[in-house]
Design an enzyme around this catalytic site. Structure first.
Site, PDB file in Angstrom:
ATOM      1  N   LYS A  74     -39.303 -32.373 -13.290  1.00 19.92           N
ATOM      2  CA  LYS A  74     -37.490 -31.830 -12.722  1.00 19.92           C
ATOM      3  C   LYS A  74     -36.894 -31.982 -14.247  1.00 19.92           C
ATOM      4  O   LYS A  74     -36.020 -31.350 -14.156  1.00 19.92           O
ATOM      5  CB  LYS A  74     -36.801 -33.042 -11.963  1.00 19.92           C
ATOM      6  CG  LYS A  74     -37.337 -32.321 -10.109  1.00 19.92           C
ATOM      7  CD  LYS A  74     -37.907 -30.976 -10.133  1.00 19.92           C
ATOM      8  CE  LYS A  74     -38.380 -30.564  -9.010  1.00 19.92           C
ATOM      9  NZ  LYS A  74     -38.141 -29.336  -8.360  1.00 19.92           N
TER      10      LYS A  74
HETATM   11  N1  PMP Z   1     -43.056 -34.621  -6.703  1.00 19.21           N
HETATM   12  C1  PMP Z   1     -41.378 -35.024  -6.307  1.00 19.21           C
HETATM   13  C2  PMP Z   1     -41.035 -36.727  -6.358  1.00 19.21           C
HETATM   14  C3  PMP Z   1     -40.167 -34.490  -6.312  1.00 19.21           C
HETATM   15  O1  PMP Z   1     -39.105 -34.754  -6.297  1.00 19.21           O
HETATM   16  C4  PMP Z   1     -40.535 -32.970  -6.172  1.00 19.21           C
HETATM   17  C5  PMP Z   1     -39.678 -32.053  -6.356  1.00 19.21           C
HETATM   18  N2  PMP Z   1     -38.759 -31.570  -5.113  1.00 19.21           N
HETATM   19  C6  PMP Z   1     -41.699 -32.019  -6.591  1.00 19.21           C
HETATM   20  C7  PMP Z   1     -43.385 -33.042  -6.142  1.00 19.21           C
HETATM   21  C8  PMP Z   1     -42.268 -31.156  -6.407  1.00 19.21           C
HETATM   22  O2  PMP Z   1     -42.050 -29.964  -7.009  1.00 19.21           O
HETATM   23  P1  PMP Z   1     -41.090 -28.441  -7.185  1.00 19.21           P
HETATM   24  O3  PMP Z   1     -39.601 -28.431  -6.384  1.00 19.21           O
HETATM   25  O4  PMP Z   1     -41.606 -28.180  -8.077  1.00 19.21           O
HETATM   26  O5  PMP Z   1     -41.945 -27.923  -5.120  1.00 19.21           O
END
Ligand code: PMP
Length: 389
Positions: A74
């Site tokens: 992120k």
């Molecule tokens: N793993 C964690 C710990 C996350 O916080 C997130 C995002 N919510 C993701 C994976 C998934 O990523 P994306 O939002 O790009 O689908």
């Protein structure tokens, strides 16, 4: 194809760090970087040796927990959303602006960190069922934090809708020049663009273009979409399988497999649930976001992973590789193993290690302890998956 790869220079060899291409936010090689932003991106790609040995395939993982601002993928997204907002004049450093976001935690942590670095405040709305480590950390980063009861997305009190409302109210009520900016990771194009511009090219470079599958879960869908679009559309590697790793209770598995958004295994076809019935944090969702939609056609398959499988995998990774991760990373690794077993021996599968287990001590790792998985029982998982490990 697999035979050719076995004898290639890439066989079992994660690409060396010094080979990584610098992304725009990174310092030039050998030069000091400026600020925390220079610690974002260019994460190592590592081979998870125990999983390679167990499967007879090469399991590689992008160590995204090594992004050095908020310690998850992120960071890339938060930086891009802030940059785009600055370009559009929606955020101006040191004007008193506040970044508002609805997040299960990771995006909030990245935004709060970068907000500090760039002269903004952060206000984070998150559901109250997420691990306390994340809201504690947000407090320490100086963000305002609202932990709110879990509510359906149709409710004005859903954490995302609340964040949007708070941003609008800030701007409407502002008595100075300051503005509220709703980052909107679920729908913002800046999210998947961050992965298109950085994560995807890094994986391509680090594998030398030699990969057979990319496996990842979706929370917003930004990672899957951005990487899939890079691999399939930019690098024109249409043979690379993109596989969604989906926790139990999420709706996306059925969306990919059957084109329908059922969300709970037991109730498939009977009722559409509003919440993901899983203890996994960060991935799994019961609606199709703009970020997921932008890559949905590029997703070839999906693997559903139970909470128990995720717990066993987390334990396995610690015991065999010293890799200590959170729940979404574990789901990704289970799905990577399942995907690998459907490919010829020697195939190369890339997945993502999203965040560290230290962020999940009070929930996921507590559960692992409660399950009695402290000692060497994780290999049951491989029997369940039909692998003799
Ligand atoms: N793993 C964690 C710990 C996350 O916080 C997130 C995002 N919510 C993701 C994976 C998934 O990523 P994306 O939002 O790009 O689908």
């Amino acid at each position: 194809l697999a035979d050719r790869r076995r004898s290639s220079m890439f066989w079992g060899q994660p690409v060396k760090l010094e080979d990584h291409e610098s992304q725009p936010q990174s310092p030039s090689p050998g030069q000091p970087g400026v600020g925390i932003e220079s610690c974002i991106g260019n994460t190592p790609l590592i081979e998870i040796s125990s999983l390679s040995r167990a499967t007879g395939r090469i399991i590689l993982a992008k160590a995204e927990f090594l992004n050095g601002a908020g310690n998850s993928p992120k960071d890339r997204v938060a930086l891009n959303m802030i940059r785009e907002a600055e370009k559009a004049g929606l955020l101006v450093p040191h004007r008193g602006d506040t970044i508002y976001e609805g997040t299960v935690g990771s995006t909030g942590i990245s935004l709060a960190t970068l907000a500090r670095a760039r002269g903004y405040k952060a206000h984070i709305c998150m559901p109250d069922d997420q691990a306390l480590e994340k809201s504690d950390l947000l407090h320490h980063l100086g963000a305002a934090v609202e932990r709110v009861p879990v509510a359906p997305i149709t409710s004005p009190d859903h954490f995302v809708n609340l964040a949007r409302r708070r941003a609008e109210a800030h701007t409407a009520d502002s008595t100075d020049a300051s503005r509220g900016f709703f980052a909107n990771q679920f729908e913002s194009e800046a999210n998947w663009h961050a992965h298109l511009e950085t994560t995807g090219p890094e994986i391509w470079k680090q594998t030398g273009g030699e990969l057979d599958a990319f496996v990842a879960g979706a929370g917003t869908g930004g990672t899957v979409t951005g990487v899939a679009r890079y691999l399939k559309l930019e690098a024109e590697a249409s043979a690379v399988q993109v596989v969604l790793a989906d926790p139990q209770g999420s709706g996306l598995y059925n969306k990919i497999k059957h084109g329908v958004m059922y969300s709970n295994t037991e109730r498939e076809g009977t009722r559409r649930r509003q919440q993901v019935d899983s203890m996994v944090e960060g991935i799994g969702i019961t609606r199709v976001t703009e970020n997921f939609e932008a890559g949905r056609d590029l997703v070839d398959d999906a693997v559903k992973v139970t909470d128990e499988q995720a717990c066993r995998m987390a334990r396995w990774l610690v015991e065999n590789d010293g890799i200590f991760v959170g729940s979404s990373s574990s789901v990704n690794c289970v799905a990577a193993v399942v995907t690998a077993m459907g490919l010829p021996e020697g195939s190369r599968v890339v997945t993502v290690l999203c965040d560290s287990g230290t962020r999940h001590l009070s929930k996921f790792w507590k559960k692992i302890k409660e399950m009695g998985l402290e000692e060497n029982e994780a290999s049951d998982l491989f029997h369940e998956l039909g692998i003799s490990a």
